[in-house]
Enzyme design. Sequence first.
Site, PDB file in Angstrom:
ATOM      1  N   TYR A  53       7.919   1.807  10.554  1.00 29.83           N
ATOM      2  CA  TYR A  53       6.546   1.346  10.771  1.00 29.83           C
ATOM      3  C   TYR A  53       6.246   1.229  12.269  1.00 29.83           C
ATOM      4  O   TYR A  53       6.823   0.405  12.967  1.00 29.83           O
ATOM      5  CB  TYR A  53       6.286   0.013  10.059  1.00 29.83           C
ATOM      6  N   PRO A 193       0.293  -2.474  -3.769  1.00 27.62           N
ATOM      7  CA  PRO A 193      -0.278  -3.021  -5.009  1.00 27.62           C
ATOM      8  C   PRO A 193      -1.801  -2.910  -5.056  1.00 27.62           C
ATOM      9  O   PRO A 193      -2.389  -3.029  -6.135  1.00 27.62           O
ATOM     10  CB  PRO A 193       0.158  -4.493  -4.981  1.00 27.62           C
TER      11      PRO A 193
HETATM   12  P1  NAP Z   1      -1.702  -2.266  -0.003  1.00 32.10           P
HETATM   13  O1  NAP Z   1      -1.089  -3.563   0.291  1.00 32.10           O
HETATM   14  O2  NAP Z   1      -1.798  -1.801  -1.409  1.00 32.10           O
HETATM   15  O3  NAP Z   1      -3.148  -2.157   0.621  1.00 32.10           O
HETATM   16  C1  NAP Z   1      -3.448  -2.468   1.944  1.00 32.10           C
HETATM   17  C2  NAP Z   1      -4.935  -2.292   2.094  1.00 32.10           C
HETATM   18  O4  NAP Z   1      -5.580  -3.276   1.269  1.00 32.10           O
HETATM   19  C3  NAP Z   1      -5.425  -2.504   3.499  1.00 32.10           C
HETATM   20  O5  NAP Z   1      -6.410  -1.519   3.772  1.00 32.10           O
HETATM   21  C4  NAP Z   1      -6.072  -3.895   3.449  1.00 32.10           C
HETATM   22  O6  NAP Z   1      -7.175  -3.984   4.304  1.00 32.10           O
HETATM   23  C5  NAP Z   1      -6.550  -3.975   2.030  1.00 32.10           C
HETATM   24  N1  NAP Z   1      -6.618  -5.349   1.531  1.00 32.10           N
HETATM   25  C6  NAP Z   1      -5.666  -6.307   1.568  1.00 32.10           C
HETATM   26  N2  NAP Z   1      -6.097  -7.442   0.987  1.00 32.10           N
HETATM   27  C7  NAP Z   1      -7.357  -7.182   0.572  1.00 32.10           C
HETATM   28  C8  NAP Z   1      -8.324  -7.944  -0.098  1.00 32.10           C
HETATM   29  N3  NAP Z   1      -8.082  -9.192  -0.464  1.00 32.10           N
HETATM   30  N4  NAP Z   1      -9.529  -7.363  -0.374  1.00 32.10           N
HETATM   31  C9  NAP Z   1      -9.785  -6.081  -0.021  1.00 32.10           C
HETATM   32  N5  NAP Z   1      -8.894  -5.292   0.610  1.00 32.10           N
HETATM   33  C10 NAP Z   1      -7.688  -5.845   0.902  1.00 32.10           C
HETATM   34  O7  NAP Z   1      -0.976  -1.075   0.799  1.00 32.10           O
HETATM   35  P2  NAP Z   1       0.310  -0.799   1.617  1.00 32.10           P
HETATM   36  O8  NAP Z   1       0.229  -1.369   2.959  1.00 32.10           O
HETATM   37  O9  NAP Z   1       0.570   0.654   1.455  1.00 32.10           O
HETATM   38  O10 NAP Z   1       1.494  -1.516   0.782  1.00 32.10           O
HETATM   39  C11 NAP Z   1       1.883  -2.847   1.028  1.00 32.10           C
HETATM   40  C12 NAP Z   1       3.221  -2.888   1.759  1.00 32.10           C
HETATM   41  O11 NAP Z   1       4.248  -2.251   1.000  1.00 32.10           O
HETATM   42  C13 NAP Z   1       3.237  -2.101   3.075  1.00 32.10           C
HETATM   43  O12 NAP Z   1       2.507  -2.751   4.084  1.00 32.10           O
HETATM   44  C14 NAP Z   1       4.716  -1.958   3.293  1.00 32.10           C
HETATM   45  O13 NAP Z   1       5.260  -3.186   3.779  1.00 32.10           O
HETATM   46  C15 NAP Z   1       5.208  -1.663   1.874  1.00 32.10           C
HETATM   47  N6  NAP Z   1       5.293  -0.214   1.567  1.00 32.10           N
HETATM   48  C16 NAP Z   1       6.543   0.311   1.292  1.00 32.10           C
HETATM   49  C17 NAP Z   1       6.681   1.665   1.023  1.00 32.10           C
HETATM   50  C18 NAP Z   1       8.024   2.230   0.733  1.00 32.10           C
HETATM   51  O14 NAP Z   1       8.193   3.475   0.713  1.00 32.10           O
HETATM   52  N7  NAP Z   1       9.028   1.410   0.485  1.00 32.10           N
HETATM   53  C19 NAP Z   1       5.554   2.517   0.994  1.00 32.10           C
HETATM   54  C20 NAP Z   1       4.292   1.941   1.251  1.00 32.10           C
HETATM   55  C21 NAP Z   1       4.191   0.592   1.512  1.00 32.10           C
HETATM   56  P3  NAP Z   1      -7.161  -4.982   5.555  1.00 32.10           P
HETATM   57  O15 NAP Z   1      -6.092  -4.473   6.453  1.00 32.10           O
HETATM   58  O16 NAP Z   1      -8.540  -4.855   6.074  1.00 32.10           O
HETATM   59  O17 NAP Z   1      -6.881  -6.373   5.005  1.00 32.10           O
END
Ligand code: NAP
Length: 282
Positions: A53, A193
């Site tokens: 990251y 999620p």
């Molecule tokens: P996510 O958590 O599903 O979505 C993040 C998005 O949701 C951002 O654009 C955020 O916007 C928005 N969001 C968050 N809270 C919200 C709310 N209450 N209302 C509306 N929008 C909201 O996506 P992700 O970052 O891909 O996944 C979460 C974490 O999982 C990552 O950060 C990482 O740590 C991990 N991950 C791991 C892998 C792997 O291969 N192991 C792959 C992907 C992700 P704002 O920023 O504006 O709040």
Amino acid sequence: MAAFTLSRGRTVPRLGQGTWRIGEQQARRQSEIATLRAGLDLGLTLIDTAEMYGDGRSEELIAEVIAGRRDDVYVVSKVLPQNATRAGTIAACERSLKRLKTDYLDLYLLHWRQSEPLAETLEAFARLHKAGSIRAYGVSNFDHDDLDEAAALEGGAKIAANQVLYNLEHRGIEWDVVPWCRERGMPIMAYSPLGSGGQDLRRLLGDAALRTVAERHSATPAQVALAWVLRQPDVVVIPKAGSVEHVRENRGALDIELGEDDLRTLDVAFPPPRRKTALEMI
Ligand code: NAP
């Protein structure tokens, strides 16, 4: 705060904080630090990061977030597959520890599988564990066959978690990965999620069925999307929030209990898998 035992005795909250795309823009740095700290204050004390990251900048930012409260936080980081040889894993972990300004990780994961020899990665994990540099180790993006293969290797029985893509629109793991993990008492960490961002996030949160269920609970669609993943007691959920407002909203998901009617409504809009499919990844 809903919590459960993740890695051999350590209790962790079921709702944590993701940090992908954090630490990449200097202008957002202070607000990202404040958001993650607000999350810790709300009890979201599991922080997920990775050497990948921002090329280590997410870990560097987290060092500031956890300064002075390291032992209250459960820190998860990940080694890239191209670094996951016997010596490479140990070197990558040392670099992560340095960036995080800590002397241990609570959980260290192999980010995904490539061509690295898995036996070597597990051997390195065991050495790091013995040295106290990591408290537990696990895998990410492992499908049923990967899990079978890993479990048969030395140290495979100690894999503490599998972090995989899981949200209403991506339910493929329910077919065989969730049952595999559940049978062995291995928790799932659900990433993305909320659909990760951009169009996928907008489509998910704009879905009519999700909005109907949200109205029933006087909640937001994001809260219901998280509550849906949290409905299973052995799943840790790690949404990434970019503002204090979002992290507060996400914390509210823990107070929502979805009923049979809600689950049926969501199953119609987002059907469970009917056959085995290739593991989906972001
Ligand atoms: P996510 O958590 O599903 O979505 C993040 C998005 O949701 C951002 O654009 C955020 O916007 C928005 N969001 C968050 N809270 C919200 C709310 N209450 N209302 C509306 N929008 C909201 O996506 P992700 O970052 O891909 O996944 C979460 C974490 O999982 C990552 O950060 C990482 O740590 C991990 N991950 C791991 C892998 C792997 O291969 N192991 C792959 C992907 C992700 P704002 O920023 O504006 O709040």
